[in-house]
Design an enzyme around this catalytic site. Structure first.
Site, PDB file in Angstrom:
ATOM      1  N   SER A   1       0.839  -1.209   0.000  1.00 43.96           N
ATOM      2  CA  SER A   1       0.000   0.000   0.000  1.00 43.96           C
ATOM      3  C   SER A   1       0.863   1.244   0.000  1.00 43.96           C
ATOM      4  CB  SER A   1      -0.898   0.004   1.237  1.00 43.96           C
ATOM      5  OG  SER A   1      -1.432   1.294   1.427  1.00 43.96           O
TER       6      SER A   1
ATOM      7  N   HIS B   1      -1.288  -1.267  -4.259  1.00 42.47           N
ATOM      8  CA  HIS B   1      -2.541  -0.977  -3.544  1.00 42.47           C
ATOM      9  C   HIS B   1      -2.615   0.524  -3.287  1.00 42.47           C
ATOM     10  CE1 HIS B   1      -5.948  -1.958  -0.877  1.00 42.47           C
ATOM     11  NE2 HIS B   1      -5.479  -1.021  -0.067  1.00 42.47           N
TER      12      HIS B   1
ATOM     13  N   ASP C   1      -4.812   3.670  -1.815  1.00 38.13           N
ATOM     14  CA  ASP C   1      -5.889   4.039  -0.894  1.00 38.13           C
ATOM     15  C   ASP C   1      -6.410   5.438  -1.198  1.00 38.13           C
ATOM     16  OD1 ASP C   1      -6.043   1.762   0.968  1.00 38.13           O
ATOM     17  OD2 ASP C   1      -3.957   2.273   1.397  1.00 38.13           O
TER      18      ASP C   1
ATOM     19  N   MET D   1      -8.961   8.161  -0.126  1.00 41.28           N
ATOM     20  CA  MET D   1      -9.788   8.510   1.040  1.00 41.28           C
ATOM     21  C   MET D   1     -10.372   9.900   0.871  1.00 41.28           C
ATOM     22  SD  MET D   1      -7.391   7.226   4.166  1.00 41.28           S
ATOM     23  CE  MET D   1      -6.507   5.662   4.125  1.00 41.28           C
TER      24      MET D   1
ATOM     25  N   HIS E   1      -8.419   1.111  -3.714  1.00 39.29           N
ATOM     26  CA  HIS E   1      -9.296   0.890  -2.562  1.00 39.29           C
ATOM     27  C   HIS E   1      -9.980   2.218  -2.242  1.00 39.29           C
ATOM     28  CE1 HIS E   1      -9.403  -0.091   2.075  1.00 39.29           C
ATOM     29  NE2 HIS E   1     -10.606  -0.027   1.550  1.00 39.29           N
TER      30      HIS E   1
ATOM     31  N   MET F   1     -12.138   4.540  -0.264  1.00 39.07           N
ATOM     32  CA  MET F   1     -12.768   4.788   1.039  1.00 39.07           C
ATOM     33  C   MET F   1     -13.480   6.129   0.923  1.00 39.07           C
ATOM     34  SD  MET F   1      -9.690   3.334   3.387  1.00 39.07           S
ATOM     35  CE  MET F   1      -8.575   3.314   1.990  1.00 39.07           C
TER      36      MET F   1
ATOM     37  N   MET G   1     -11.379  -5.988   5.698  1.00 44.11           N
ATOM     38  CA  MET G   1     -10.502  -5.063   6.425  1.00 44.11           C
ATOM     39  C   MET G   1     -10.097  -5.699   7.745  1.00 44.11           C
ATOM     40  SD  MET G   1      -9.842  -2.408   4.591  1.00 44.11           S
ATOM     41  CE  MET G   1      -8.902  -1.579   5.878  1.00 44.11           C
TER      42      MET G   1
ATOM     43  N   GLY H   1      -8.686   3.773   7.401  1.00 38.69           N
ATOM     44  CA  GLY H   1      -8.405   5.184   7.616  1.00 38.69           C
ATOM     45  C   GLY H   1      -6.941   5.520   7.783  1.00 38.69           C
ATOM     46  N   PHE H   2      -6.193   4.624   8.417  1.00 41.59           N
ATOM     47  CA  PHE H   2      -4.791   4.924   8.696  1.00 41.59           C
ATOM     48  C   PHE H   2      -3.910   3.698   8.545  1.00 41.59           C
ATOM     49  CE2 PHE H   2      -7.383   7.856  11.141  1.00 41.59           C
ATOM     50  CZ  PHE H   2      -6.852   9.082  10.773  1.00 41.59           C
ATOM     51  N   GLY H   3      -2.678   3.932   8.136  1.00 42.50           N
ATOM     52  CA  GLY H   3      -1.692   2.857   8.136  1.00 42.50           C
ATOM     53  C   GLY H   3      -1.109   2.686   9.524  1.00 42.50           C
ATOM     54  N   GLY H   4      -0.363   1.608   9.723  1.00 42.64           N
ATOM     55  CA  GLY H   4       0.389   1.422  10.950  1.00 42.64           C
ATOM     56  C   GLY H   4      -0.413   0.953  12.155  1.00 42.64           C
TER      57      GLY H   4
ATOM     58  N   ASP I   1      -6.284  -6.343   4.516  1.00 45.65           N
ATOM     59  CA  ASP I   1      -5.667  -5.022   4.518  1.00 45.65           C
ATOM     60  C   ASP I   1      -5.679  -4.450   5.933  1.00 45.65           C
ATOM     61  OD1 ASP I   1      -4.791  -2.468   3.926  1.00 45.65           O
ATOM     62  OD2 ASP I   1      -6.572  -1.895   2.774  1.00 45.65           O
ATOM     63  N   GLY I   2      -4.470  -4.266   6.470  1.00 44.47           N
ATOM     64  CA  GLY I   2      -4.339  -3.609   7.767  1.00 44.47           C
ATOM     65  C   GLY I   2      -3.603  -4.458   8.787  1.00 44.47           C
ATOM     66  N   GLY I   3      -2.457  -3.966   9.215  1.00 47.86           N
ATOM     67  CA  GLY I   3      -1.716  -4.637  10.288  1.00 47.86           C
ATOM     68  C   GLY I   3      -1.048  -5.926   9.889  1.00 47.86           C
TER      69      GLY I   3
ATOM     70  N   GLY J   1       1.283  -2.027   4.196  1.00 46.13           N
ATOM     71  CA  GLY J   1       1.763  -0.663   3.976  1.00 46.13           C
ATOM     72  C   GLY J   1       3.041  -0.407   4.740  1.00 46.13           C
TER      73      GLY J   1
HETATM   74  C1  DX5 Z   1      -5.967   1.622   5.787  1.00 48.18           C
HETATM   75  C2  DX5 Z   1      -5.561   1.304   4.382  1.00 48.18           C
HETATM   76  C3  DX5 Z   1      -4.424   0.368   4.265  1.00 48.18           C
HETATM   77  C4  DX5 Z   1      -3.133   0.797   4.926  1.00 48.18           C
HETATM   78  C5  DX5 Z   1      -2.535  -0.414   5.551  1.00 48.18           C
HETATM   79  O1  DX5 Z   1      -7.224   2.176   5.807  1.00 48.18           O
HETATM   80  O2  DX5 Z   1      -6.655   0.744   3.680  1.00 48.18           O
HETATM   81  O3  DX5 Z   1      -4.208  -0.003   2.919  1.00 48.18           O
HETATM   82  O4  DX5 Z   1      -2.220   1.381   4.063  1.00 48.18           O
HETATM   83  O5  DX5 Z   1      -1.415  -0.056   6.281  1.00 48.18           O
HETATM   84  P1  DX5 Z   1      -0.664  -1.050   7.262  1.00 48.18           P
HETATM   85  O6  DX5 Z   1      -0.220  -2.241   6.462  1.00 48.18           O
HETATM   86  O7  DX5 Z   1       0.464  -0.230   7.778  1.00 48.18           O
HETATM   87  O8  DX5 Z   1      -1.642  -1.445   8.342  1.00 48.18           O
HETATM   88 ZN    ZN Z   2      -6.299  -0.146   1.677  1.00 49.92          ZN
END
Ligand code: DX5
Ligand code: ZN
Length: 223
Positions: A7, A32, A34, A36, A65, A67, A136, A141-144, A174-176, A196
């Protein structure tokens, strides 16, 4: 086949094209992306001008993706700027079937995304229409963020739901996702893996390669 979709949300946007190429060198088949809107999720990212400018950089598949509320407004734009796969949120669309039809009419693959609180069963009426389900594994909404453990059972439930169909449906997560928990989602039935921060923080090519090596091992063990 397991597909890897780093991502770009966690990339350094001052050299986005170069960062993406490092994931290609590491073996990732997908980018990927995102998108938003600052309303469906709090953050604002980017739209079609940015996607159009990175399109010539790589031949990797573009997995957008969305959002955003009212995703039907963006299907044509995303198709025109280079998306190969357009994924929207079930929670964001008034008429999800119409959105899927519009994506297919634009000649693209259609993905449906569900947030952690949305029951997997809500997808069933649309299961035969979609090419991919994005489960999901964090609140979008956020990475990390950290992987939500209850996601594992949801991926497995989705895999069971698709098992009875005539067509092959991808399950994306997607996520974590990190190399230390990716086996959990693969075992549960996911086959398109987004990461990501685990890719874009540090050595991008090496981080990508490590995921690809894990996938090859998993596939060898699960033949
Ligand atoms: C979050 C995004 C993800 C995000 C994942 O809403 O859809 O694609 O980049 O980031 P990580 O892998 O750091 O959780
Ligand atoms: Zn995503």
């Amino acid at each position: 086949m397991i597909l890897f979709a780093p991502s770009i949300l966690s990339a350094d946007f001052s050299h986005l094209g170069d960062d993406i190429l490092r994931t290609r060198e590491g073996g990732a088949q997908i980018v990927h992306i995102d998108v938003m809107d600052g309303s469906f999720v709090p953050q604002l990212t980017f739209g079609d001008p940015v996607i159009r400018s990175i399109r010539p950089v790589t031949d990797q598949l573009f997995d957008v993706h969305l959002m955003v509320w009212h995703p039907e407004r963006y299907v044509k734009r995303m198709a025109d700027c280079g998306a190969d796969l357009i994924t929207f949120h079930l929670e964001a669309a008034e008429d999800p079937r119409a959105v899927i039809d519009a994506i297919h009419a634009a000649g693209k693959k259609a993905g449906l995304a569900i947030k952690p609180a949305t029951p997997v069963e809500a997808v069933r009426p649309l299961a035969e229409a979609i090419d991919m389900l994005l489960v999901m594994t964090v609140e979008p909404g956020f990475g990390g963020q950290s992987y939500i453990p209850a996601s594992t059972g949801r991926i497995a439930a989705a895999r069971r739901m698709f098992a009875g169909l005539d067509r092959e449906t991808d399950i994306e997560v997607d996520g974590g996702i990190k190399t230390d928990n990716v086996r959990v989602v693969l075992d549960a039935g996911a086959n398109v893996i987004v990461a990501g921060s685990a890719v874009y923080r540090g050595d991008i090519r090496n981080n990508t390669r490590k995921f690809m090596e894990d996938f090859a091992l998993w596939e060898a063990e699960n033949e």
